[in-house]
Motif scaffolding. Structure first.
Motif, PDB file in Angstrom:
ATOM      1  N   SER A 353       0.817  -1.218   0.000  1.00  0.00           N
ATOM      2  CA  SER A 353       0.000   0.000   0.000  1.00  0.00           C
ATOM      3  C   SER A 353       0.844   1.260   0.000  1.00  0.00           C
ATOM      4  O   SER A 353       0.422   2.295  -0.518  1.00  0.00           O
ATOM      5  CB  SER A 353      -0.936  -0.003   1.212  1.00  0.00           C
ATOM      6  N   ALA A 354       2.050   1.208   0.589  1.00  0.00           N
ATOM      7  CA  ALA A 354       2.911   2.395   0.635  1.00  0.00           C
ATOM      8  C   ALA A 354       3.331   2.841  -0.750  1.00  0.00           C
ATOM      9  O   ALA A 354       3.665   4.008  -0.960  1.00  0.00           O
ATOM     10  CB  ALA A 354       4.149   2.114   1.490  1.00  0.00           C
ATOM     11  N   PHE A 355       3.332   1.905  -1.718  1.00  0.00           N
ATOM     12  CA  PHE A 355       3.814   2.238  -3.055  1.00  0.00           C
ATOM     13  C   PHE A 355       2.676   2.318  -4.074  1.00  0.00           C
ATOM     14  O   PHE A 355       2.912   2.345  -5.269  1.00  0.00           O
ATOM     15  CB  PHE A 355       4.845   1.194  -3.504  1.00  0.00           C
ATOM     16  N   ARG A 356       1.431   2.375  -3.578  1.00  0.00           N
ATOM     17  CA  ARG A 356       0.274   2.565  -4.452  1.00  0.00           C
ATOM     18  C   ARG A 356      -0.195   4.014  -4.333  1.00  0.00           C
ATOM     19  O   ARG A 356      -0.097   4.628  -3.264  1.00  0.00           O
ATOM     20  CB  ARG A 356      -0.855   1.603  -4.085  1.00  0.00           C
ATOM     21  N   SER A 357      -0.740   4.552  -5.402  1.00  0.00           N
ATOM     22  CA  SER A 357      -1.181   5.954  -5.387  1.00  0.00           C
ATOM     23  C   SER A 357      -2.410   6.101  -4.500  1.00  0.00           C
ATOM     24  O   SER A 357      -3.151   5.137  -4.254  1.00  0.00           O
ATOM     25  CB  SER A 357      -1.508   6.417  -6.808  1.00  0.00           C
ATOM     26  N   ASP A 358      -2.623   7.336  -4.042  1.00  0.00           N
ATOM     27  CA  ASP A 358      -3.797   7.607  -3.206  1.00  0.00           C
ATOM     28  C   ASP A 358      -5.088   7.336  -3.967  1.00  0.00           C
ATOM     29  O   ASP A 358      -6.081   6.892  -3.380  1.00  0.00           O
ATOM     30  CB  ASP A 358      -3.775   9.064  -2.730  1.00  0.00           C
ATOM     31  N   SER A 359      -5.106   7.579  -5.282  1.00  0.00           N
ATOM     32  CA  SER A 359      -6.308   7.326  -6.069  1.00  0.00           C
ATOM     33  C   SER A 359      -6.636   5.833  -6.096  1.00  0.00           C
ATOM     34  O   SER A 359      -7.808   5.441  -5.993  1.00  0.00           O
ATOM     35  CB  SER A 359      -6.131   7.851  -7.493  1.00  0.00           C
ATOM     36  N   GLU A 360      -5.606   4.987  -6.247  1.00  0.00           N
ATOM     37  CA  GLU A 360      -5.837   3.543  -6.226  1.00  0.00           C
ATOM     38  C   GLU A 360      -6.390   3.107  -4.877  1.00  0.00           C
ATOM     39  O   GLU A 360      -7.333   2.307  -4.792  1.00  0.00           O
ATOM     40  CB  GLU A 360      -4.535   2.798  -6.516  1.00  0.00           C
ATOM     41  N   LEU A 361      -5.787   3.615  -3.803  1.00  0.00           N
ATOM     42  CA  LEU A 361      -6.238   3.228  -2.464  1.00  0.00           C
ATOM     43  C   LEU A 361      -7.643   3.750  -2.193  1.00  0.00           C
ATOM     44  O   LEU A 361      -8.442   3.082  -1.517  1.00  0.00           O
ATOM     45  CB  LEU A 361      -5.253   3.758  -1.415  1.00  0.00           C
ATOM     46  N   TYR A 362      -7.953   4.938  -2.711  1.00  0.00           N
ATOM     47  CA  TYR A 362      -9.298   5.480  -2.523  1.00  0.00           C
ATOM     48  C   TYR A 362     -10.331   4.625  -3.257  1.00  0.00           C
ATOM     49  O   TYR A 362     -11.440   4.383  -2.758  1.00  0.00           O
ATOM     50  CB  TYR A 362      -9.336   6.913  -3.034  1.00  0.00           C
ATOM     51  N   GLN A 363      -9.969   4.129  -4.447  1.00  0.00           N
ATOM     52  CA  GLN A 363     -10.857   3.246  -5.186  1.00  0.00           C
ATOM     53  C   GLN A 363     -11.094   1.959  -4.395  1.00  0.00           C
ATOM     54  O   GLN A 363     -12.222   1.447  -4.329  1.00  0.00           O
ATOM     55  CB  GLN A 363     -10.264   2.931  -6.559  1.00  0.00           C
ATOM     56  N   ASP A 364     -10.022   1.416  -3.809  1.00  0.00           N
ATOM     57  CA  ASP A 364     -10.138   0.221  -2.970  1.00  0.00           C
ATOM     58  C   ASP A 364     -11.068   0.501  -1.787  1.00  0.00           C
ATOM     59  O   ASP A 364     -11.934  -0.311  -1.429  1.00  0.00           O
ATOM     60  CB  ASP A 364      -8.741  -0.182  -2.488  1.00  0.00           C
ATOM     61  N   PHE A 365     -10.907   1.691  -1.171  1.00  0.00           N
ATOM     62  CA  PHE A 365     -11.730   2.083  -0.024  1.00  0.00           C
ATOM     63  C   PHE A 365     -13.213   2.158  -0.415  1.00  0.00           C
ATOM     64  O   PHE A 365     -14.090   1.652   0.295  1.00  0.00           O
ATOM     65  CB  PHE A 365     -11.229   3.436   0.493  1.00  0.00           C
ATOM     66  N   LEU A 366     -13.503   2.787  -1.564  1.00  0.00           N
ATOM     67  CA  LEU A 366     -14.884   2.893  -2.019  1.00  0.00           C
ATOM     68  C   LEU A 366     -15.473   1.530  -2.348  1.00  0.00           C
ATOM     69  O   LEU A 366     -16.654   1.258  -2.086  1.00  0.00           O
ATOM     70  CB  LEU A 366     -14.968   3.809  -3.244  1.00  0.00           C
ATOM     71  N   MET A 367     -14.644   0.658  -2.945  1.00  0.00           N
ATOM     72  CA  MET A 367     -15.122  -0.683  -3.267  1.00  0.00           C
ATOM     73  C   MET A 367     -15.507  -1.448  -2.003  1.00  0.00           C
ATOM     74  O   MET A 367     -16.546  -2.129  -1.951  1.00  0.00           O
ATOM     75  CB  MET A 367     -14.040  -1.444  -4.039  1.00  0.00           C
ATOM     76  N   ARG A 368     -14.690  -1.343  -0.966  1.00  0.00           N
ATOM     77  CA  ARG A 368     -15.009  -2.007   0.307  1.00  0.00           C
ATOM     78  C   ARG A 368     -16.308  -1.439   0.882  1.00  0.00           C
ATOM     79  O   ARG A 368     -17.095  -2.157   1.500  1.00  0.00           O
ATOM     80  CB  ARG A 368     -13.865  -1.828   1.297  1.00  0.00           C
ATOM     81  N   GLY A 369     -16.506  -0.127   0.687  1.00  0.00           N
ATOM     82  CA  GLY A 369     -17.744   0.478   1.171  1.00  0.00           C
ATOM     83  C   GLY A 369     -18.963  -0.040   0.436  1.00  0.00           C
ATOM     84  O   GLY A 369     -20.003  -0.305   1.048  1.00  0.00           O
ATOM     85  N   ARG A 370     -18.821  -0.216  -0.881  1.00  0.00           N
ATOM     86  CA  ARG A 370     -19.953  -0.749  -1.637  1.00  0.00           C
ATOM     87  C   ARG A 370     -20.247  -2.195  -1.255  1.00  0.00           C
ATOM     88  O   ARG A 370     -21.404  -2.616  -1.219  1.00  0.00           O
ATOM     89  CB  ARG A 370     -19.677  -0.625  -3.143  1.00  0.00           C
ATOM     90  N   MET A 371     -19.165  -2.958  -0.977  1.00  0.00           N
ATOM     91  CA  MET A 371     -19.369  -4.340  -0.534  1.00  0.00           C
ATOM     92  C   MET A 371     -20.118  -4.383   0.799  1.00  0.00           C
ATOM     93  O   MET A 371     -20.849  -5.329   1.092  1.00  0.00           O
ATOM     94  CB  MET A 371     -18.016  -5.041  -0.396  1.00  0.00           C
ATOM     95  N   ARG A 372     -19.948  -3.353   1.600  1.00  0.00           N
ATOM     96  CA  ARG A 372     -20.634  -3.281   2.894  1.00  0.00           C
ATOM     97  C   ARG A 372     -21.985  -2.563   2.768  1.00  0.00           C
ATOM     98  O   ARG A 372     -22.653  -2.321   3.755  1.00  0.00           O
ATOM     99  CB  ARG A 372     -19.720  -2.538   3.900  1.00  0.00           C
ATOM    100  N   ARG A 373     -22.363  -2.212   1.514  1.00  0.00           N
ATOM    101  CA  ARG A 373     -23.617  -1.532   1.187  1.00  0.00           C
ATOM    102  C   ARG A 373     -23.722  -0.169   1.885  1.00  0.00           C
ATOM    103  O   ARG A 373     -24.770   0.183   2.427  1.00  0.00           O
ATOM    104  CB  ARG A 373     -24.816  -2.409   1.534  1.00  0.00           C
TER     105      ARG A 373
END
Length: 508
Positions: A353-373
Motif C-alpha cells: 500500500s505504501a507504493f500505491r497511489s492515493d487514487s488507487e487506495l481510494y478506489q479500494d476504499f470505495l469498493m469495500r464500502g460498496r461491498m458493505r452496502r
C-alpha cells in the motif's frame, strides 16, 4: 588593486575593513530580522565603495534612490516593458554607470519578473563589457524563495533562475552578488550556498540561528548570541573581512532611506467635536474613484475522477432503499466511524500500500464500502488522504488524544497532501520520543525507494520552520519539532529497511 573600505568598528574598537577586490570574487550574504540594521549595512557598503566599483541595486521598496543625489546613481523605474529594461541594463554595463532599480509600486509577481529581466540582461552582456559590478539585492528571499508561494510559477522560476545565475555563474562575467535576507530559511539554499562572506545580524527563530551557526562554522550552542546582537551589530566571517567569526558594529552613513523606523511621539489634544470631525464626509469623498484591489490568487482547479465518481454514487444512493429480508441494516454514525478506522487499518497493513497511489487506495476504499452496502462515499478524497496519513503514522489512541498530536494535525494541513504521511510519522515519533526514522523508512512512508528524495523532504520541512535537524554526541540524527516541544531520539539515517521477516533492503 587592493582596496579596503571602512565598515565600522570591531569589538576591540579596531577598524572593521572589507576588501572590495576579494568581495568581488567571493560574494556576500547578509542576514538579520527586520530592524536588525541590514539596510543600514548595505547603505554603508554602497557609500564606502561607490568611488571604487560600479554598483547595481535591486531595491524592492525604493529606499536606496537617495544614493542618486549624493553619489550619482541613475534611478531606473522598473515599471517598463521587458525590452526597455533589457536595453537599459545593456547600456548600464556598456557605460559603467551605477544605478538603482526601484521596484516600488509593483505587485510581487511583477517585481520578480522585472528583477529577473534586468539581472539576466546584466548577465547576458557582451564579453567586452564584463567589467566588475557590485550587484546588491535587498530582500533576496522575495526573488529566490526556498519554496513556491502565492505567486505565479513563471515569475518564481524566472526570478530564481536569475538569482542563481548571479550567485553561481556571475563571477566570471564580473558580477559580484551581495544579497540580504530577513530569513535564511526562506532563501533558496543553492543561492545562499554560493556566498563565501557572511554578515549575520540579530535573529530569534531557532531554525535561522541554527542555519547561521552552520554557515559560520560555529557550534549550535553558540548560535544563542544572535539573539543578543544590538541593532547595527553583525558577526562577520569570510576572506573579505575575517577568517574567524568577528563581531562588527556598522558605522554611520551619509544618506538616509525615505522610510524609517517608527518613533514614538505624543498624541495631539483631541478636539471636542472629534466625532463630527471624523464622520462628516468631505465633498471629495464622493468624487474619489473606488480602489481596485488585486484579488487573492485562486488555487489551480483540479478534477479528481475518483471524487467525482463518489459524488455520483452518493446522488444515486440518495433515495432510501426498501428493506430486504437478510440484508444488513444501514450503519449509524458510530458504526460507520468504526468501519472507516478498521478499513484504513486493513489497507495500510498491506506492504504494497505504501507504493500505491492515493487514487488507487481510494478506489479500494470505495469498493469495500460498496461491498458493505454503504451509500455514497464515506469520506471525500481530501478527508481520505488525511485519515490515510494518520493511519500510516501508526499513532496509538493515547497519543492521538493528546494536545501535541492535535497540534501536529493542525500543522499537517499546511503541508502538501503527498507529504502529510511523512510529516505525521515524524511528529508521532517525536511525541513518543522514538528514534528518528531512517532515510529508507521516510522514503517508504512517501511511497518511493529513493533515500535522496527522503533527505530532500527533511530539508524542505526544515526550510518551512516545521522541524530542526541536529545530531547527538554519537552522530545520530534527531528531528526536533519546535511547535510540539518534542523531539525524536537519535536514529541512524542510513539504516536499511526491514521487511518484517528479518530481511533488509537498502534504499536507492
Amino acid at each position: 588593486m587592493k582596496v579596503d573600505i571602512d565598515m565600522g568598528t570591531t569589538a576591540t574598537h579596531d577598524a572593521a575593513k572589507l576588501d572590495i577586490e576579494e568581495l568581488l570574487a567571493t560574494r556576500l550574504l547578509v542576514q538579520g530580522n527586520s530592524g536588525s540594521g541590514k539596510s543600514h549595512l548595505l547603505r554603508r557598503l554602497l557609500e564606502q565603495s561607490a568611488k571604487w566599483v560600479q554598483q547595481v541595486v535591486v531595491d524592492p521598496e525604493g529606499d536606496f534612490v537617495t544614493l542618486a543625489d549624493a553619489f550619482g546613481h541613475i534611478v531606473v523605474d522598473a515599471d517598463r516593458s521587458e525590452g526597455e529594461l533589457i536595453g537599459i541594463a545593456n547600456r548600464i554595463r556598456q557605460h559603467r554607470v551605477s544605478c538603482v532599480l526601484t521596484l516600488e509600486g509593483l505587485e510581487i509577481d511583477d517585481q520578480m519578473r522585472a528583477a529577473a529581466t534586468f539581472l539576466n540582461a546584466l548577465f547576458d552582456a557582451d564579453r567586452e563589457f564584463w567589467f566588475p559590478v557590485l550587484v546588491v539585492v535587498d530582500e533576496a528571499q522575495m526573488f529566490a524563495p526556498a519554496a513556491g508561494g502565492e505567486v505565479a510559477e513563471d515569475a518564481r522560476r524566472a526570478s530564481l533562475g536569475a538569482m542563481t545565475n548571479l550567485m553561481c555563474r556571475g563571477r566570471k562575467r564580473g558580477l559580484a552578488g551581495v544579497i540580504a535576507t530577513q530569513r535564511l530559511a526562506k532563501l533558496a539554499k543553492n543561492v545562499a550556498a554560493e556566498a563565501s562572506n557572511f554578515l549575520m545580524g540579530r535573529t530569534f527563530l531557532d531554525i535561522d540561528m541554527a542555519r547561521a551557526a552552520d554557515l559560520l562554522g560555529m557550534d549550535r550552542r553558540q548560535a544563542e548570541q544572535f539573539r543578543d546582537l544590538q541593532r547595527g551589530s553583525f558577526v562577520a566571517l569570510g576572506p573579505a573581512m575575517s577568517r574567524r567569526p568577528l563581531k562588527v558594529t556598522i558605522g554611520p552613513v551619509e544618506t538616509g532611506a525615505r522610510s524609517s523606523s517608527p518613533k514614538l511621539m505624543p498624541l495631539p489634544d483631541a478636539p471636542q467635536d472629534v466625532e463630527d470631525l471624523i464622520f462628516t464626509p468631505a465633498p471629495e469623498d464622493f468624487a474619489r474613484p473606488p480602489v481596485t484591489r488585486r484579488a487573492a490568487p485562486q488555487p489551480r482547479a483540479t478534477t479528481d475522477i475518483m471524487e467525482d465518481l463518489a459524488h455520483a454514487a452518493s446522488v444515486q444512493q440518495a433515495e432510501p432503499e426498501a428493506e430486504t429480508p437478510g440484508r444488513r441494516p444501514p450503519m449509524d454514525a458510530e458504526e460507520l466511524e468504526v468501519w472507516i478506522a478498521e478499513t484504513l487499518a486493513a489497507i495500510t497493513a498491506s506492504a504494497e500500500s505504501a507504493f500505491r497511489s492515493d487514487s488507487e487506495l481510494y478506489q479500494d476504499f470505495l469498493m469495500r464500502g460498496r461491498m458493505r452496502r454503504i451509500a455514497g462515499a464515506p469520506l471525500s478524497m481530501g478527508e481520505f488522504r488525511l485519515r490515510l496519513a494518520v493511519a500510516r503514522s501508526g499513532v496509538d489512541e493515547e497519543t492521538a488524544s493528546g494536545e501535541a498530536w492535535q497540534t501536529a494535525l493542525s500543522l499537517a494541513t499546511g503541508v502538501t497532501d503527498d507529504l502529510q504521511g511523512v510529516f505525521l510519522m515524524l511528529a508521532k515519533t517525536a511525541i513518543t520520543a522514538g528514534p528518528c526514522p531512517s532515510d529508507a523508512e521516510i522514503a517508504r512512508a512517501y511511497g518511493t525507494h529513493s533515500a535522496r528524495r527522503a533527505r530532500r523532504f527533511l530539508d524542505w520541512f526544515e526550510e518551512q520552520g516545521l522541524i530542526v535537524l541536529h545530531q547527538d554526541h554519537t552522530g545520530k540524527r534527531i528531528a526536533a519539532f519546535p511547535d510540539l516541544d518534542a523531539q525524536t531520539t537519535g536514529g541512524n539515517a542510513d539504516a536499511p529497511l526491514s521487511d518484517g521477516n528479518g530481511r533488509v533492503e537498502a534504499a536507492e
